[in-house]
Motif scaffolding. Structure first.
Motif, PDB file in Angstrom:
ATOM      1  N   GLU A  67      27.372  27.389  43.249  1.00 43.22           N
ATOM      2  CA  GLU A  67      28.735  27.028  42.403  1.00 43.22           C
ATOM      3  C   GLU A  67      29.381  28.116  41.877  1.00 43.22           C
ATOM      4  OE1 GLU A  67      27.082  24.918  38.938  1.00 43.22           O
ATOM      5  OE2 GLU A  67      27.212  22.742  40.109  1.00 43.22           O
ATOM      6  N   ALA A  68      28.865  29.383  41.539  1.00 42.98           N
ATOM      7  CA  ALA A  68      29.470  30.518  41.324  1.00 42.98           C
ATOM      8  C   ALA A  68      30.410  30.862  42.424  1.00 42.98           C
ATOM      9  CB  ALA A  68      28.639  31.694  40.791  1.00 42.98           C
ATOM     10  N   ARG A  69      29.953  30.851  43.578  1.00 44.22           N
ATOM     11  CA  ARG A  69      30.733  31.232  44.729  1.00 44.22           C
ATOM     12  C   ARG A  69      31.979  30.407  45.038  1.00 44.22           C
ATOM     13  NH1 ARG A  69      32.244  34.078  47.263  1.00 44.22           N
ATOM     14  NH2 ARG A  69      31.567  34.229  49.568  1.00 44.22           N
ATOM     15  N   LEU A  70      31.478  29.194  45.228  1.00 46.93           N
ATOM     16  CA  LEU A  70      32.684  28.124  45.377  1.00 46.93           C
ATOM     17  C   LEU A  70      33.696  28.249  44.201  1.00 46.93           C
ATOM     18  CD1 LEU A  70      30.342  24.993  46.191  1.00 46.93           C
ATOM     19  CD2 LEU A  70      31.857  26.113  47.542  1.00 46.93           C
ATOM     20  N   LYS A  71      33.591  28.680  43.178  1.00 47.47           N
ATOM     21  CA  LYS A  71      34.415  28.722  42.032  1.00 47.47           C
ATOM     22  C   LYS A  71      35.180  29.940  42.432  1.00 47.47           C
ATOM     23  CE  LYS A  71      32.008  26.227  38.302  1.00 47.47           C
ATOM     24  NZ  LYS A  71      31.202  26.196  36.904  1.00 47.47           N
ATOM     25  N   GLN A  72      34.639  31.130  42.511  1.00 44.80           N
ATOM     26  CA  GLN A  72      35.009  32.318  43.052  1.00 44.80           C
ATOM     27  C   GLN A  72      36.144  32.117  44.013  1.00 44.80           C
ATOM     28  OE1 GLN A  72      32.442  35.473  44.351  1.00 44.80           O
ATOM     29  NE2 GLN A  72      33.992  37.263  43.589  1.00 44.80           N
ATOM     30  N   ALA A  73      35.808  31.351  45.126  1.00 49.15           N
ATOM     31  CA  ALA A  73      36.418  31.337  46.233  1.00 49.15           C
ATOM     32  C   ALA A  73      37.710  30.269  46.285  1.00 49.15           C
ATOM     33  CB  ALA A  73      35.520  30.954  47.215  1.00 49.15           C
ATOM     34  N   PHE A  74      37.446  29.340  45.452  1.00 46.70           N
ATOM     35  CA  PHE A  74      38.441  28.290  45.343  1.00 46.70           C
ATOM     36  C   PHE A  74      39.018  27.779  43.860  1.00 46.70           C
ATOM     37  CE2 PHE A  74      35.608  27.244  48.939  1.00 46.70           C
ATOM     38  CZ  PHE A  74      36.355  27.225  49.788  1.00 46.70           C
ATOM     39  N   THR A  75      38.904  28.723  43.180  1.00 45.59           N
ATOM     40  CA  THR A  75      39.853  28.464  41.842  1.00 45.59           C
ATOM     41  C   THR A  75      40.881  29.708  41.682  1.00 45.59           C
ATOM     42  OG1 THR A  75      38.018  29.833  40.420  1.00 45.59           O
ATOM     43  CG2 THR A  75      37.901  27.405  40.750  1.00 45.59           C
ATOM     44  N   ASP A  76      41.685  29.511  40.938  1.00 49.73           N
ATOM     45  CA  ASP A  76      42.818  30.307  40.614  1.00 49.73           C
ATOM     46  C   ASP A  76      42.310  31.480  40.007  1.00 49.73           C
ATOM     47  OD1 ASP A  76      44.760  29.014  42.110  1.00 49.73           O
ATOM     48  OD2 ASP A  76      45.346  27.801  40.135  1.00 49.73           O
ATOM     49  N   ASN A  77      42.916  32.721  40.121  1.00 47.76           N
ATOM     50  CA  ASN A  77      42.423  33.672  39.033  1.00 47.76           C
ATOM     51  C   ASN A  77      43.307  33.662  37.840  1.00 47.76           C
ATOM     52  OD1 ASN A  77      45.050  34.944  39.637  1.00 47.76           O
ATOM     53  ND2 ASN A  77      44.329  36.165  41.319  1.00 47.76           N
ATOM     54  N   ALA A  78      43.049  34.611  37.084  1.00 49.21           N
ATOM     55  CA  ALA A  78      43.703  34.449  35.575  1.00 49.21           C
ATOM     56  C   ALA A  78      45.255  34.530  35.847  1.00 49.21           C
ATOM     57  CB  ALA A  78      43.074  35.610  34.504  1.00 49.21           C
ATOM     58  N   PHE A  79      45.703  35.337  36.557  1.00 46.16           N
ATOM     59  CA  PHE A  79      47.365  35.510  36.781  1.00 46.16           C
ATOM     60  C   PHE A  79      47.801  34.187  37.303  1.00 46.16           C
ATOM     61  CE2 PHE A  79      45.611  39.730  37.034  1.00 46.16           C
ATOM     62  CZ  PHE A  79      46.338  40.559  35.820  1.00 46.16           C
ATOM     63  N   SER A  80      47.322  33.621  38.265  1.00 53.57           N
ATOM     64  CA  SER A  80      47.585  32.357  38.917  1.00 53.57           C
ATOM     65  C   SER A  80      47.731  31.267  37.947  1.00 53.57           C
ATOM     66  CB  SER A  80      46.859  32.073  40.304  1.00 53.57           C
ATOM     67  OG  SER A  80      47.046  32.929  41.288  1.00 53.57           O
ATOM     68  N   ALA A  81      46.534  31.171  37.161  1.00 51.27           N
ATOM     69  CA  ALA A  81      46.418  30.083  36.300  1.00 51.27           C
ATOM     70  C   ALA A  81      47.448  30.233  35.016  1.00 51.27           C
ATOM     71  CB  ALA A  81      44.870  30.290  35.564  1.00 51.27           C
ATOM     72  N   TYR A  82      47.556  31.553  34.814  1.00 49.90           N
ATOM     73  CA  TYR A  82      48.635  31.492  33.628  1.00 49.90           C
ATOM     74  C   TYR A  82      50.065  31.166  34.128  1.00 49.90           C
ATOM     75  CZ  TYR A  82      51.539  33.391  29.764  1.00 49.90           C
ATOM     76  OH  TYR A  82      52.218  33.568  28.569  1.00 49.90           O
ATOM     77  N   ARG A  83      50.477  31.698  35.425  1.00 48.66           N
ATOM     78  CA  ARG A  83      51.550  31.268  35.998  1.00 48.66           C
ATOM     79  C   ARG A  83      51.753  29.754  36.206  1.00 48.66           C
ATOM     80  NH1 ARG A  83      53.678  29.921  41.193  1.00 48.66           N
ATOM     81  NH2 ARG A  83      55.896  30.729  41.433  1.00 48.66           N
ATOM     82  N   ASN A  84      51.011  29.105  36.206  1.00 45.01           N
ATOM     83  CA  ASN A  84      50.710  27.683  36.532  1.00 45.01           C
ATOM     84  C   ASN A  84      50.983  27.057  35.287  1.00 45.01           C
ATOM     85  OD1 ASN A  84      50.648  27.805  39.383  1.00 45.01           O
ATOM     86  ND2 ASN A  84      48.250  27.544  39.376  1.00 45.01           N
ATOM     87  N   LEU A  85      50.416  27.553  34.184  1.00 45.81           N
ATOM     88  CA  LEU A  85      50.242  27.158  32.849  1.00 45.81           C
ATOM     89  C   LEU A  85      51.713  27.409  32.378  1.00 45.81           C
ATOM     90  CD1 LEU A  85      48.985  26.293  30.004  1.00 45.81           C
ATOM     91  CD2 LEU A  85      48.743  28.362  29.611  1.00 45.81           C
ATOM     92  N   THR A  86      52.486  28.078  32.586  1.00 44.68           N
ATOM     93  CA  THR A  86      53.922  28.404  32.300  1.00 44.68           C
ATOM     94  C   THR A  86      54.885  27.354  33.021  1.00 44.68           C
ATOM     95  OG1 THR A  86      54.579  30.166  33.841  1.00 44.68           O
ATOM     96  CG2 THR A  86      53.691  30.819  31.920  1.00 44.68           C
ATOM     97  N   MET A  87      54.542  26.666  34.189  1.00 45.93           N
ATOM     98  CA  MET A  87      55.330  25.720  34.781  1.00 45.93           C
ATOM     99  C   MET A  87      54.926  24.349  34.618  1.00 45.93           C
ATOM    100  SD  MET A  87      55.255  28.199  38.463  1.00 45.93           S
ATOM    101  CE  MET A  87      56.275  26.862  39.278  1.00 45.93           C
ATOM    102  N   VAL A  88      54.069  24.227  33.945  1.00 44.14           N
ATOM    103  CA  VAL A  88      53.343  22.785  33.714  1.00 44.14           C
ATOM    104  C   VAL A  88      54.349  22.163  32.924  1.00 44.14           C
ATOM    105  CG1 VAL A  88      51.915  23.150  31.479  1.00 44.14           C
ATOM    106  CG2 VAL A  88      51.493  21.313  33.302  1.00 44.14           C
ATOM    107  N   MET A  89      54.579  20.649  32.959  1.00 45.18           N
ATOM    108  CA  MET A  89      55.531  19.779  32.258  1.00 45.18           C
ATOM    109  C   MET A  89      55.005  18.614  32.320  1.00 45.18           C
ATOM    110  SD  MET A  89      58.295  21.604  31.171  1.00 45.18           S
ATOM    111  CE  MET A  89      59.364  20.017  30.907  1.00 45.18           C
TER     112      MET A  89
END
Length: 213
Positions: A67-89
């Motif tokens: 599970e840790a490897r799948l999350k590491q490979a297929f989830t956004d990093n902190a920078f990408s997540a924050y960018r998506n957060l600023t764009m969510v509506m």
């Protein structure tokens, strides 16, 4: 307890696209319903493509490591997540789903505890259309309210049509070159879109003097 069969028609296999965290939670749920203790043995039935290839490279008996490897490979990093957060509506979905989407992005951006709650609250309120956002910001004691407490108010606002309320604006008549004074425009039929009151426009609304059209 009877075993329940969950097919791939209900839970689509994860191939590397979409929310891997949600997929892993569903597999855990299936394991509980099926009374399967060895989740690692069940997991590959719900993986395909790149995700399955990654699983095959790992220690297939260690579910936590997989599970840790799948999350590491297929989830956004902190920078990408924050960018998506600023764009969510908010796009019309149920407000609970909208709030959960924001909370997930805040978590992926690695905010925790009090910071996580405050950022989730700010994003939740400010990413609504202006009319709904303004109503939420004017809630009594809003600074002390949690996202959960704001949800009830948001549900009402998103089902009463406030976000599509018609805006009626008083238009000044063309300026006259003659010496006669300009006739006053009747405002009796004008509705203020900020407070829904009659006889004035938003820029003259006593409840919202800091706002103008």
């Amino acid at each position: 307890m009877a075993k329940v069969r969950i097919s791939s028609d209900v839970i689509k296999p994860f191939s590397g696209q979409g929310d891997v965290v949600a997929c892993l939670k569903k597999v855990r749920l299936v394991a509980r319903l099926q009374q399967v203790d060895d989740v690692a043995r069940l997991l590959p039935l719900y993986l395909e493509g790149d995700a399955l290839a990654l699983y095959m490279e790992e220690n297939q008996r260690d579910i936590d490591q997989i599970e840790a490897r799948l999350k590491q490979a297929f989830t956004d990093n902190a920078f990408s997540a924050y960018r998506n957060l600023t764009m969510v509506m908010w796009t019309g979905e149920r407000v609970d789903i909208y709030a959960n989407k924001i909370r997930q992005l805040v978590g992926l951006a690695e905010f925790e505890e009090a910071e996580m709650e405050r950022l989730t609250k700010l994003a939740f309120v400010m990413r609504f259309p202006d009319t709904i956002s303004l109503e939420l910001r004017q809630a009594p004691n809003v600074e002390a309210l949690t996202v959960g407490e704001l949800l009830a108010r948001a549900r009402v606002l998103t089902t009463t049509g406030d976000e599509s309320q018609d805006v009626v604006v008083a238009v000044r008549p063309p300026r006259s070159d003659s010496a006669s004074p300009t006739k006053n425009v009747s405002l009796t039929s004008v509705t203020c879109f900020r407070c829904s009151g009659k006889g004035h426009v938003a820029k003259d609304c006593w409840k919202h003097r800091t706002h103008c059209l």
